[in-house]
Design a protein around this motif. Structure first.
Motif, PDB file in Angstrom:
ATOM      1  N   ALA A  31       0.851  -1.206   0.000  1.00 28.51           N
ATOM      2  CA  ALA A  31       0.000   0.000   0.000  1.00 28.51           C
ATOM      3  C   ALA A  31       0.881   1.250   0.000  1.00 28.51           C
ATOM      4  O   ALA A  31       0.585   2.231  -0.686  1.00 28.51           O
ATOM      5  CB  ALA A  31      -0.925  -0.011   1.219  1.00 28.51           C
ATOM      6  N   VAL A  32       1.983   1.202   0.751  1.00 34.32           N
ATOM      7  CA  VAL A  32       2.905   2.347   0.796  1.00 34.32           C
ATOM      8  C   VAL A  32       3.551   2.532  -0.581  1.00 34.32           C
ATOM      9  O   VAL A  32       3.630   3.655  -1.105  1.00 34.32           O
ATOM     10  CB  VAL A  32       3.970   2.162   1.899  1.00 34.32           C
ATOM     11  CG1 VAL A  32       5.094   3.179   1.763  1.00 34.32           C
ATOM     12  CG2 VAL A  32       3.337   2.267   3.286  1.00 34.32           C
ATOM     13  N   GLY A  33       3.989   1.439  -1.192  1.00 32.31           N
ATOM     14  CA  GLY A  33       4.578   1.520  -2.536  1.00 32.31           C
ATOM     15  C   GLY A  33       3.594   2.141  -3.512  1.00 32.31           C
ATOM     16  O   GLY A  33       3.939   3.022  -4.305  1.00 32.31           O
ATOM     17  N   ARG A  34       2.350   1.705  -3.432  1.00 35.01           N
ATOM     18  CA  ARG A  34       1.293   2.229  -4.314  1.00 35.01           C
ATOM     19  C   ARG A  34       1.105   3.728  -4.094  1.00 35.01           C
ATOM     20  O   ARG A  34       1.047   4.518  -5.029  1.00 35.01           O
ATOM     21  CB  ARG A  34       0.011   1.467  -3.998  1.00 35.01           C
ATOM     22  CG  ARG A  34      -1.205   1.939  -4.738  1.00 35.01           C
ATOM     23  CD  ARG A  34      -2.417   1.124  -4.313  1.00 35.01           C
ATOM     24  NE  ARG A  34      -3.594   1.623  -4.986  1.00 35.01           N
ATOM     25  CZ  ARG A  34      -4.325   2.634  -4.549  1.00 35.01           C
ATOM     26  NH1 ARG A  34      -4.002   3.264  -3.426  1.00 35.01           N
ATOM     27  NH2 ARG A  34      -5.369   3.035  -5.225  1.00 35.01           N
ATOM     28  N   GLU A  35       1.036   4.132  -2.818  1.00 34.63           N
ATOM     29  CA  GLU A  35       0.818   5.552  -2.497  1.00 34.63           C
ATOM     30  C   GLU A  35       1.980   6.415  -3.017  1.00 34.63           C
ATOM     31  O   GLU A  35       1.765   7.492  -3.557  1.00 34.63           O
ATOM     32  CB  GLU A  35       0.667   5.696  -0.976  1.00 34.63           C
ATOM     33  CG  GLU A  35       0.413   7.099  -0.474  1.00 34.63           C
ATOM     34  CD  GLU A  35      -0.961   7.656  -0.870  1.00 34.63           C
ATOM     35  OE1 GLU A  35      -1.874   6.857  -1.137  1.00 34.63           O
ATOM     36  OE2 GLU A  35      -1.080   8.894  -0.940  1.00 34.63           O
ATOM     37  N   SER A 398      -4.849  -0.400   5.656  1.00 36.62           N
ATOM     38  CA  SER A 398      -3.624  -0.281   4.866  1.00 36.62           C
ATOM     39  C   SER A 398      -3.578   0.972   3.979  1.00 36.62           C
ATOM     40  O   SER A 398      -2.542   1.639   3.891  1.00 36.62           O
ATOM     41  CB  SER A 398      -3.395  -1.550   4.031  1.00 36.62           C
ATOM     42  OG  SER A 398      -4.570  -1.912   3.328  1.00 36.62           O
ATOM     43  N   LEU A 399      -4.689   1.313   3.327  1.00 32.91           N
ATOM     44  CA  LEU A 399      -4.658   2.480   2.431  1.00 32.91           C
ATOM     45  C   LEU A 399      -4.483   3.770   3.234  1.00 32.91           C
ATOM     46  O   LEU A 399      -3.759   4.680   2.814  1.00 32.91           O
ATOM     47  CB  LEU A 399      -5.940   2.548   1.593  1.00 32.91           C
ATOM     48  CG  LEU A 399      -6.088   1.436   0.544  1.00 32.91           C
ATOM     49  CD1 LEU A 399      -7.497   1.434  -0.050  1.00 32.91           C
ATOM     50  CD2 LEU A 399      -5.050   1.589  -0.565  1.00 32.91           C
ATOM     51  N   ALA A 400      -5.121   3.835   4.394  1.00 35.41           N
ATOM     52  CA  ALA A 400      -4.997   5.037   5.233  1.00 35.41           C
ATOM     53  C   ALA A 400      -3.615   5.093   5.887  1.00 35.41           C
ATOM     54  O   ALA A 400      -3.030   6.174   6.024  1.00 35.41           O
ATOM     55  CB  ALA A 400      -6.103   5.042   6.289  1.00 35.41           C
ATOM     56  N   ILE A 401      -3.073   3.939   6.271  1.00 37.42           N
ATOM     57  CA  ILE A 401      -1.713   3.916   6.824  1.00 37.42           C
ATOM     58  C   ILE A 401      -0.737   4.419   5.761  1.00 37.42           C
ATOM     59  O   ILE A 401       0.172   5.198   6.039  1.00 37.42           O
ATOM     60  CB  ILE A 401      -1.319   2.486   7.279  1.00 37.42           C
ATOM     61  CG1 ILE A 401      -2.126   2.077   8.510  1.00 37.42           C
ATOM     62  CG2 ILE A 401       0.185   2.397   7.579  1.00 37.42           C
ATOM     63  CD1 ILE A 401      -1.844   0.663   9.005  1.00 37.42           C
ATOM     64  N   ALA A 402      -0.946   3.976   4.524  1.00 37.67           N
ATOM     65  CA  ALA A 402      -0.026   4.376   3.448  1.00 37.67           C
ATOM     66  C   ALA A 402      -0.036   5.891   3.285  1.00 37.67           C
ATOM     67  O   ALA A 402       1.018   6.510   3.096  1.00 37.67           O
ATOM     68  CB  ALA A 402      -0.428   3.691   2.145  1.00 37.67           C
ATOM     69  N   ARG A 403      -1.220   6.496   3.369  1.00 40.30           N
ATOM     70  CA  ARG A 403      -1.271   7.963   3.243  1.00 40.30           C
ATOM     71  C   ARG A 403      -0.567   8.617   4.419  1.00 40.30           C
ATOM     72  O   ARG A 403       0.168   9.586   4.268  1.00 40.30           O
ATOM     73  CB  ARG A 403      -2.718   8.433   3.139  1.00 40.30           C
ATOM     74  CG  ARG A 403      -3.121   8.649   1.682  1.00 40.30           C
ATOM     75  CD  ARG A 403      -4.450   9.323   1.515  1.00 40.30           C
ATOM     76  NE  ARG A 403      -5.519   8.486   2.005  1.00 40.30           N
ATOM     77  CZ  ARG A 403      -6.139   8.641   3.161  1.00 40.30           C
ATOM     78  NH1 ARG A 403      -5.806   9.631   3.967  1.00 40.30           N
ATOM     79  NH2 ARG A 403      -7.088   7.823   3.513  1.00 40.30           N
ATOM     80  N   HIS A 404      -0.805   8.071   5.616  1.00 37.38           N
ATOM     81  CA  HIS A 404      -0.165   8.621   6.811  1.00 37.38           C
ATOM     82  C   HIS A 404       1.362   8.523   6.687  1.00 37.38           C
ATOM     83  O   HIS A 404       2.080   9.479   6.975  1.00 37.38           O
ATOM     84  CB  HIS A 404      -0.661   7.838   8.032  1.00 37.38           C
ATOM     85  CG  HIS A 404      -0.092   8.295   9.324  1.00 37.38           C
ATOM     86  ND1 HIS A 404      -0.549   9.411   9.982  1.00 37.38           N
ATOM     87  CD2 HIS A 404       0.921   7.807  10.079  1.00 37.38           C
ATOM     88  CE1 HIS A 404       0.149   9.591  11.081  1.00 37.38           C
ATOM     89  NE2 HIS A 404       1.049   8.628  11.164  1.00 37.38           N
ATOM     90  N   VAL A 405       1.836   7.375   6.233  1.00 38.32           N
ATOM     91  CA  VAL A 405       3.287   7.171   6.086  1.00 38.32           C
ATOM     92  C   VAL A 405       3.860   8.150   5.057  1.00 38.32           C
ATOM     93  O   VAL A 405       4.907   8.764   5.282  1.00 38.32           O
ATOM     94  CB  VAL A 405       3.578   5.698   5.677  1.00 38.32           C
ATOM     95  CG1 VAL A 405       4.980   5.541   5.119  1.00 38.32           C
ATOM     96  CG2 VAL A 405       3.365   4.762   6.858  1.00 38.32           C
TER      97      VAL A 405
END
Ligand code: FAD
Length: 417
Positions: A31-35, A398-405
């Motif tokens: 998810a982080v890679g995607r973001e 996961s999607l919200a964590i990715a944005r936060h990260v």
């Protein structure tokens, strides 16, 4: 759980350098890679995974529940990112044709002593913005879960189910379609920060990354300390094993049936949960184990055991929770005891109705002071951001964590917006 072999990507594709390296191809790393590919379309993003498959650890061994965000302390990252993340995940699954179901969840009180805690959960859920939460009395139960028994319950129609490994594979496709790379079979063994880049090394190869985001799950503490972070908190592996209902008894559970949890140990408590493939799981147990990948109890790794035993927090936690530990040991050792715990909610359940199911290993961050770290936790070292605690509901979130990260990385590394 077997992952689509087509998802195991070509290990020769690791680039020599990239702008962003993401370590770990679990659902959070992907998810982080995607973001990052979406926010920085001109930057090169590579995801590095040591296993040959994606989602090989926690993300491929979860119970598959899209949590609505009821339990978590209002204002915590878990509360905020779970509620946001669940909404985004439903939209994502709709948009990408990923099978999922908003099947709803019941948290059941079987005695008057649990009603105050049920009210507290209702308060928390409402404070967190969980949609549709409703208190139900015993008579209403029959229309939702005809085989369940309770004196009162809390119904969350917005809780659902999905296969998180399928979601992770879909994030991986997004990364690749946006020009990112994913390399499996690449185990980071060393991290060295230089003036212009971070050198990530695996046996016989090195990648220079402008910045890195470490999403190593059960190995998060080792990766963080390799990059220069402090040792606190340490990851202690807890094995969660499930039983599953025999196919002819699956009709006993339509959706998700949970106990009223102990607020200090919210991840404990036997529940019954239907999966998107139709199986119904009963469990989990929670046992400290001798390896961070102890899918079988027989797997013991010396380094993992030594790290767990040498950590002062382990002994402090055991002093505080040894009675709970003994109870969990009993549940893990006795199928009858686990079935009895579940039969509080489904009285028709018998030991003959179940067979062994899946087991997962939970990466639980444990403080030096013996505190089980409840909230999601992140830290920064030079050119690197570390996801140090991403327990349940991190798959949901996961999607919200990715944005936060990505927000945190922008601040920490002074990246363009
Ligand atoms: C039994 C169980 C049930 C759960 N149920 C739910 C649920 O119903 N709903 C929910 O929302 N959450 C649930 N969770 C929690 C959820 O599964 C995790 O929070 C989530 O999967 C964490 O994702 P992750 O990417 O951080 O970790 P992981 O999926 O563990 O991924 C970490 C990755 O990092 C890789 N890695 C580690 N070290 C290195 C290295 N040195 N080099 C390269 N790669 C490395 C690993 O191989 C791994 O693939 C459950 C967890 C368990 C264990």
């Amino acid at each position: 759980m077997s992952i689509d072999p087509a998802a195991a990507l070509d290990p020769t594709r690791a680039p020599a350098r990239c702008d962003f390296a993401v370590v770990g191809a679990g659902i959070v790393g992907l998810a982080v890679g995607r973001e990052l590919t979406r926010r920085h379309p001109h930057a090169s993003v590579c995801v590095l995974e040591r296993e040959q498959e994606l989602a090989a650890h926690q993300s491929g061994h979860s119970s598959g529940v899209i949590h609505a965000g009821i339990y978590y302390t209002p204002g915590s990252l878990k509360a905020r990112l779970c509620v946001q993340g669940a909404r985004e995940l439903y939209e994502y699954c709709e948009a990408h044709d990923i099978p999922h179901e908003r099947c709803g969840k019941l948290i059941l009180a079987t005695g008057p002593h649990e009603l105050a805690r049920l009210s507290e959960l209702e308060r928390r859920g409402n404070a967190n913005g969980v949609r549709g939460l409703r208190r139900i009395v015993a008579d209403e139960l029959a229309s939702i879960e005809p085989h369940a028994r309770a004196i009162e319950g809390l119904h969350s129609p917005d809780t659902g189910i999905v296969d998180f490994a399928a979601v992770a594979r879909s994030y991986a496709r997004d990364v690749e379609e946006a020009g990112g790379t994913i390399t499996t079979g690449w185990e980071i063994a060393g991290v060295e920060a230089g003036a212009r880049a971070l050198r990530l090394s695996c046996a016989g190869a090195t990648i220079e990354a402008g910045h890195a985001i470490f999403c190593g799950g059960a190995w998060a503490d080792r990766l963080a300390t390799a990059a220069g972070a402090g040792t606190d908190p340490r990851i202690v592996p807890f094995r969660g094993a499930y039983l599953r209902l025999r196919p002819e008894r699956r009709h006993l559970v339509r959706s998700l049936i949970y106990p009223v949890p102990d607020p200090s140990l919210p991840f404990l408590g036997t529940h019954l949960s239907r999966r998107i493939d139709g199986e119904v799981m009963v469990g989990p147990t929670a046992l400290i184990v001798g390896a961070r990948d102890a899918y079988s109890l027989a797997r013991v790794r010396r380094a993992d055991v030594l790290e767990t035993l040498a950590w002062p927090g382990t002994w402090r936690m055991l002093r505080r929770w040894w009675r709970t530990g003994v109870k969990e040991l009993h549940l893990a050792a006795s199928r009858r005891a686990l079935v009895r715990a579940a039969a509080r909610y489904i009285p028709e359940l018998r030991p003959a109705d179940v067979e062994p199911g899946l087991a997962g290993v939970r990466a639980q961050a444990l403080g030096r002071d013996g505190r089980l770290i409840d909230d999601f936790l992140f830290s920064v070292t030079e050119r690197a951001l570390h996801v140090r605690n991403a327990p349940s509901p991190a798959a949901t979130a996961s999607l919200a964590i990715a944005r936060h990260v990505a927000d945190q990385a922008r601040e920490a590394f002074d990246l363009p917006a």
